[in-house]
Design a protein around this motif. Structure first.
Motif, PDB file in Angstrom:
ATOM      1  N   ASP A 256       0.836  -1.193   0.000  1.00 26.70           N
ATOM      2  CA  ASP A 256       0.000   0.000   0.000  1.00 26.70           C
ATOM      3  C   ASP A 256       0.875   1.249   0.000  1.00 26.70           C
ATOM      4  N   ASP A 257       0.325   2.330  -0.535  1.00 27.21           N
ATOM      5  CA  ASP A 257       0.950   3.656  -0.523  1.00 27.21           C
ATOM      6  C   ASP A 257      -0.124   4.642  -0.105  1.00 27.21           C
ATOM      7  N   PHE A 258      -0.090   5.078   1.144  1.00 26.70           N
ATOM      8  CA  PHE A 258      -1.162   5.895   1.699  1.00 26.70           C
ATOM      9  C   PHE A 258      -1.357   7.180   0.913  1.00 26.70           C
ATOM     10  N   TYR A 259      -0.271   7.883   0.595  1.00 28.79           N
ATOM     11  CA  TYR A 259      -0.402   9.196  -0.044  1.00 28.79           C
ATOM     12  C   TYR A 259      -0.701   9.094  -1.533  1.00 28.79           C
ATOM     13  N   ALA A 260      -0.347   7.985  -2.170  1.00 25.57           N
ATOM     14  CA  ALA A 260      -0.736   7.781  -3.567  1.00 25.57           C
ATOM     15  C   ALA A 260      -2.149   7.224  -3.661  1.00 25.57           C
ATOM     16  N   GLY A 261      -2.682   6.765  -2.552  1.00 24.33           N
ATOM     17  CA  GLY A 261      -4.036   6.224  -2.545  1.00 24.33           C
ATOM     18  C   GLY A 261      -4.148   4.879  -3.237  1.00 24.33           C
ATOM     19  N   THR A 262      -3.124   4.041  -3.113  1.00 26.41           N
ATOM     20  CA  THR A 262      -3.140   2.728  -3.780  1.00 26.41           C
ATOM     21  C   THR A 262      -3.022   1.590  -2.759  1.00 26.41           C
ATOM     22  N   THR A 263      -3.661   0.487  -3.090  1.00 30.79           N
ATOM     23  CA  THR A 263      -3.561  -0.746  -2.316  1.00 30.79           C
ATOM     24  C   THR A 263      -3.389  -1.904  -3.289  1.00 30.79           C
ATOM     25  N   THR A 264      -2.386  -2.729  -3.056  1.00 35.40           N
ATOM     26  CA  THR A 264      -2.127  -3.883  -3.915  1.00 35.40           C
ATOM     27  C   THR A 264      -2.541  -5.161  -3.190  1.00 35.40           C
ATOM     28  N   ALA A 265      -3.357  -5.956  -3.862  1.00 34.44           N
ATOM     29  CA  ALA A 265      -3.843  -7.203  -3.255  1.00 34.44           C
ATOM     30  C   ALA A 265      -3.728  -8.344  -4.257  1.00 34.44           C
ATOM     31  N   VAL A 266      -3.520  -9.538  -3.739  1.00 36.89           N
ATOM     32  CA  VAL A 266      -3.552 -10.752  -4.546  1.00 36.89           C
ATOM     33  C   VAL A 266      -4.828 -11.504  -4.182  1.00 36.89           C
ATOM     34  N   LYS A 267      -5.665 -11.723  -5.183  1.00 37.98           N
ATOM     35  CA  LYS A 267      -6.924 -12.428  -4.981  1.00 37.98           C
ATOM     36  C   LYS A 267      -6.824 -13.786  -5.690  1.00 37.98           C
ATOM     37  N   THR A 268      -6.981 -14.848  -4.921  1.00 40.16           N
ATOM     38  CA  THR A 268      -6.728 -16.194  -5.427  1.00 40.16           C
ATOM     39  C   THR A 268      -7.941 -17.084  -5.203  1.00 40.16           C
ATOM     40  N   TYR A 295      -6.958   1.822  -6.875  1.00 37.86           N
ATOM     41  CA  TYR A 295      -6.639   3.255  -6.821  1.00 37.86           C
ATOM     42  C   TYR A 295      -7.778   4.022  -6.184  1.00 37.86           C
ATOM     43  N   GLN A 296      -7.416   4.963  -5.300  1.00 42.52           N
ATOM     44  CA  GLN A 296      -8.437   5.863  -4.770  1.00 42.52           C
ATOM     45  C   GLN A 296      -8.956   6.762  -5.891  1.00 42.52           C
ATOM     46  N   LEU A 300      -4.947   7.591 -15.736  1.00 43.53           N
ATOM     47  CA  LEU A 300      -5.143   7.153 -17.119  1.00 43.53           C
ATOM     48  C   LEU A 300      -4.250   5.956 -17.444  1.00 43.53           C
ATOM     49  N   MET A 301      -3.032   5.956 -16.883  1.00 41.96           N
ATOM     50  CA  MET A 301      -2.094   4.866 -17.153  1.00 41.96           C
ATOM     51  C   MET A 301      -2.009   3.953 -15.920  1.00 41.96           C
ATOM     52  N   ALA A 302      -3.111   3.335 -15.581  1.00 47.23           N
ATOM     53  CA  ALA A 302      -3.153   2.461 -14.420  1.00 47.23           C
ATOM     54  C   ALA A 302      -2.370   1.180 -14.698  1.00 47.23           C
ATOM     55  N   ALA A 303      -1.754   0.645 -13.670  1.00 52.06           N
ATOM     56  CA  ALA A 303      -0.999  -0.604 -13.812  1.00 52.06           C
ATOM     57  C   ALA A 303      -1.939  -1.752 -14.161  1.00 52.06           C
ATOM     58  N   ALA A 304      -1.507  -2.580 -15.095  1.00 55.42           N
ATOM     59  CA  ALA A 304      -2.310  -3.736 -15.488  1.00 55.42           C
ATOM     60  C   ALA A 304      -2.234  -4.821 -14.415  1.00 55.42           C
ATOM     61  N   ASP A 305      -3.321  -5.561 -14.269  1.00 52.02           N
ATOM     62  CA  ASP A 305      -3.319  -6.695 -13.350  1.00 52.02           C
ATOM     63  C   ASP A 305      -2.361  -7.772 -13.864  1.00 52.02           C
TER      64      ASP A 305
END
Length: 408
Positions: A256-268, A295-296, A300-305
């Motif tokens: 996670d990056d609090f100030y960028a407003g992002t959370t990364t999760a692995v869903k299995t 992303y909070q 436009l250039m969001a990271a691909a899953d």
């Protein structure tokens, strides 16, 4: 061995004299001579690192290892009958490295739980096995152990590593942080009661135990300090006679990056099953994991899953006091890049083994396995890491275990 705890009556616990209690000491000591040979191939032309243009590079190791058939461990479990169908229990289980004696009761990293059970099922608190892991170990003929363990298990374990991984607190002692694919710390779990006509299941929630600041602007700028470590998952299955199958799901927050407003999760999600025909037993499992960035405010250039898909097929064949084991597994990574001309990384593995039971508690075993990487995948059957740089790309990994397992 079983130890009666009559001395519990001396403890300041109400009604302890009327309760029936017991503690069981149990464990497994498993040792093997293991060999690993991991080979990489050239990917280009002569370079300063490879001026003579060797077409391959290999790293190998021979070792006395542990846990080639069953994981070496030492455990203590106990139950107190509270009356009315209720029971309180504890379970403390530590991994042991019996090949060098370095790791032991210094950590209960395998399991450390306290629980309350009754007609309603069981509520369990502490560090425990995650729902996804059960399908990997129950529906793999090698039980996720040794060189024969499926690439589905090994690849998913690496895929779920926290960002960045937490180092061990003490050198030589396994860390209980950094990954919640097989086990989750700080968890609350619920298990269905066993009298449901063959149906079984569990749900789990694990706290990330990160600090929350108010106002949010005083939150530290360090990465992975707000949500990383949270886990939620569940498993539902059915077992009746020779048939057993189960569906499991888990979501692990790995960054996670609090100030960028992002959370990364692995869903299995994985689905596995087995069927025992008597003369042989068939195993199978399918797994799909997705690494997603939430992303909070989505740019436009969001990271691909990134997706990781895999499957396992296997069979065991009883032969007198022994058991032949065969397994094939494959995984494939998909980076979901729309204009990429590169093939997706993938790996497959074949393993064969034999277990000879000298008794119900003691067995001799041998396993050989070969893994092949393609298009940049870098998985191994164990041992040293593959050489992977601008000159060499990972190719094959082979290994063997020859050992003895004793349970008590």
């Amino acid at each position: 061995m079983r130890i009666s705890l009559v001395a519990l009556a001396a403890l300041p616990v109400a009604s302890s004299a009327a309760a029936q209690s017991s503690v069981t000491v149990f464990g497994v000591v498993d040792a093997a001579v293991s060999g690993y040979s991991n080979k990489s191939e050239i990917v280009g032309f002569p370079t300063p690192a490879n001026p003579l243009f060797f077409d391959s590079a290999k790293v190998s190791r021979t070792a006395l290892s542990n846990s080639g058939y069953n994981t070496s461990r030492l455990g203590f479990r106990g139950t107190e009958d509270l009356g009315g169908g209720l029971a309180a229990s504890f379970w403390l289980e530590t991994p042991i490295t019996n090949d060098d004696g370095q790791t032991g009761i210094s950590t209960f990293a395998r399991r450390s739980t306290v629980s309350l059970s009754g007609p309603f099922g069981e509520v369990r608190l502490g560090r425990d096995f995650a729902p996804l892991y059960w399908n990997d170990t129950m529906f793999d003929p090698f039980g996720a152990n040794g060189v024969g363990a499926s690439v589905v298990f090994t690849a998913n374990g690496a895929f779920n590593t926290f960002n960045p991984p937490a180092p061990p607190a003490v050198a030589g002692i396994p860390s209980v942080s950094g990954n919640s694919y097989a086990r989750a710390s700080n968890s609350v779990g619920y298990f269905l009661p066993p009298n449901l006509g063959g149906f079984y299941g569990q749900v789990m929630y694990a706290f990330h135990e990160r600090d929350k600041f108010d106002p949010g602007t005083v939150t530290p700028t360090a990465l992975n300090n707000s949500r990383t470590g949270r886990y939620v998952g569940g498993r539902i299955g059915y077992a009746n006679g020779p048939l057993d199958f189960a569906l499991a799901y888990g979501s692990s927050t790995i960054g996670d990056d609090f100030y960028a407003g992002t959370t990364t999760a692995v869903k299995t999600i994985n689905l596995g099953g087995s069927y025992d025909f008597g003369v042989l037993k068939l195993f199978g499992e399918y797994s799909k994991a997705s690494k997603e960035v939430d992303y909070q405010v989505k740019p436009l250039m969001a990271a691909a899953d990134i997706d990781l898909k895999g499957y396992v097929f296997g069979v065991t064949v009883p032969v007198g006091p022994g058991l032949i084991r065969l397994g094939y597994s494959q995984v494939k990574y998909d980076f979901n890049l729309p204009f990429s001309l590169l093939d997706d990384p993938k790996a497959n593995k074949v393993a064969i083994g034999y277990v000879h039971n000298l008794s119900k508690r003691t067995a001799l075993y041998a396993t050989v396995a070969r893994l092949r990487n393609k298009n940049g995948a870098a998985l191994t059957v164990g041992g040293p890491a593959l050489i992977n740089n601008a000159t060499f790309t990972p190719q094959t990994s082979t290994g063997y275990d020859v050992g003895i397992r004793h349970a008590f």
